[in-house]
Design a protein around this motif. Structure first.
Motif: not given
Ligand SMILES: *Cc1c(COP(=O)(O)O)cnc(C)c1O
Length: 393
Positions: A121-135, A142-147
């Motif tokens: 879904l995401l590219t390096k131009d995008d951003v993820v806002i993620s809970d600290a305890l997410n799986h 997220c890392r694979l997307s480079r976002a």
């Protein structure tokens, strides 16, 4: 003579042994049930994710056997070449109707569903806002997307809001939370996060691995539990826990699922499920729809066991689900608690860093619908004995 380039690993393993964190795998000698035999010892099993006892449900077993007779043992290809069987499509349609979404795509596992979806879904131009305890599978996606990755403190909607306020309006944003957190058993703040997603134009995603089959009407998940239908763009569920078999799925709009058919790498590059797995999962949906009393029983057992642990005086954190952690402090203490319980005939796995924070090691218990009151009482008695030996109560 060739020097072993992997020799450094023995030092790493010795280090784990020194810290009391080295684990050998427990071997299950029987079926995965409420009482099972691990390492040759009969124990009350509080470590599986088999919430509803479906790993051995006769309807699921029959469906698997019949599918093997009808269609063989393998699909023979990835989905996008020759490996989409009619039974795969039937499962996706059943799940979409069950989840009340336009469409569903099934992946080989929940891990593949999360990692494949976020990275597609995401590219390096995008951003993820993620809970600290997410799986971990979300983090890897997220890392694979480079976002860009912005982590907010666990369940802290106000902190997520602060992060969002500082981001450019034009940037594509994915707001993501676990529905039920796997190590603490608490629930993600869906209503608050959905409000934020709407205010800031985020794509909203929930990973319902531990909620599938457990929360909401007939086990439809946390979106149903909170009445958030239509407000969550992407729901991930697993077929590997309460559903008793194996797999992960993504529920969303027809366009989104079509997009994943073209871009999600586990879908494109890894072979699809054997037909027996798809047949088993269809039977699991049947059971959720036709036998919701199993889910009621799960919750009765959950209430009984939590009340028992609390009255013994254990610190059980903030769980709101059948996952109940028993906090033990540092890693070696959790492993000691787990080992002693095992000797008493109770299997509750110790969990330490890096799965949880260094000072928050615990044994994690999960009750199932199929535990009897006697089994749960037996486990509580063992916790009482071992907990006082270790000074935890
Ligand atoms: C278990 C789990 C997964 C992975 O599901 P599998 O089907 O076992 O791969 C994903 N997310 C969460 C929150 C989980 O607990």
């Amino acid at each position: 003579m060739r020097v072993d380039p992997l020799a450094f690993l023995s030092t790493e393993l010795d280090h784990l042994r020194d810290q009391g964190l080295y684990r050998s795998l427990r071997i299950l000698d029987s079926r995965q049930e409420a009482s099972s035999t691990f390492d040759g010892k009969a124990v009350v099993n509080l470590s599986s994710n088999n919430y509803l006892g479906l790993t051995t449900h006769p309807k699921l077993v029959e469906a698997a056997i019949q599918a093997i007779r009808d269609f063989g043992v393998g699909s023979g290809s990835v989905r996008t070449i020759a490996g989409t069987m009619a039974i795969h499509m039937e499962l996706e349609q059943r799940l979409a109707a069950f989840k009340k979404t336009e469409a569903v795509v099934v992946f080989q596992s929940g891990f593949a569903a999360n990692a494949g979806t976020v990275s597609a879904l995401l590219t390096k131009d995008d951003v993820v806002i993620s809970d600290a305890l997410n799986h971990a599978s979300i983090i890897d996606g997220c890392r694979l997307s480079r976002a860009g990755i912005k982590v907010f403190p666990h369940k802290d909607v106000a902190a997520a809001r602060t992060i969002l306020q500082d981001l450019p309006t034009s940037q594509r944003k994915l707001l993501i939370t676990d529905g039920v957190f796997s190590m603490d058993g608490d629930i993600g703040p869906l209503p608050g996060l959905c409000d934020l997603a709407e205010e800031f134009g985020c794509i909203m995603m929930v990973d319902d691995a531990h909620a599938s089959g457990v929360f909401g009407a007939n086990g439809r998940g946390t979106v149903d539990h909170f009445g958030m239908h239509g407000r969550v763009d992407i729901q991930v569920g697993t077929l590997s826990k309460a559903m008793g078999a194996l797999g992960g799925y993504v529920a969303g709009s027809r366009d989104f699922i079509d997009f994943l058919y073209h871009r999600a790498r586990p879908f494109l590059f890894s072979t699809s499920h054997p037909p027996s797995v798809a047949a088993t999962c269809i039977a699991a949906v049947d059971v959720l729809e036709q036998e919701p009393e199993i889910i009621e029983r799960l919750w009765e057992n959950t209430r009984f066991f939590k009340a028992g642990l609390a009255s013994l005086g254990f610190d059980t954190g903030l769980s709101e689900s059948p996952i109940t952690p028993v906090m033990a402090g540092e890693g070696s203490r959790a492993m000691d608690l787990s080992d002693r319980l095992f000797k008493e005939g109770v299997f509750a796995q110790g969990i330490a860093f890096p799965t949880v924070a260094k000072d928050k090691a615990r044994v994690r218990t999960i009750v199932t619908a199929t535990h009897t009151n006697d089994e749960l009482q037996y486990a509580l008695d063992a916790f009482k004995k071992v907990g006082s030996e270790l000074g935890l109560i």
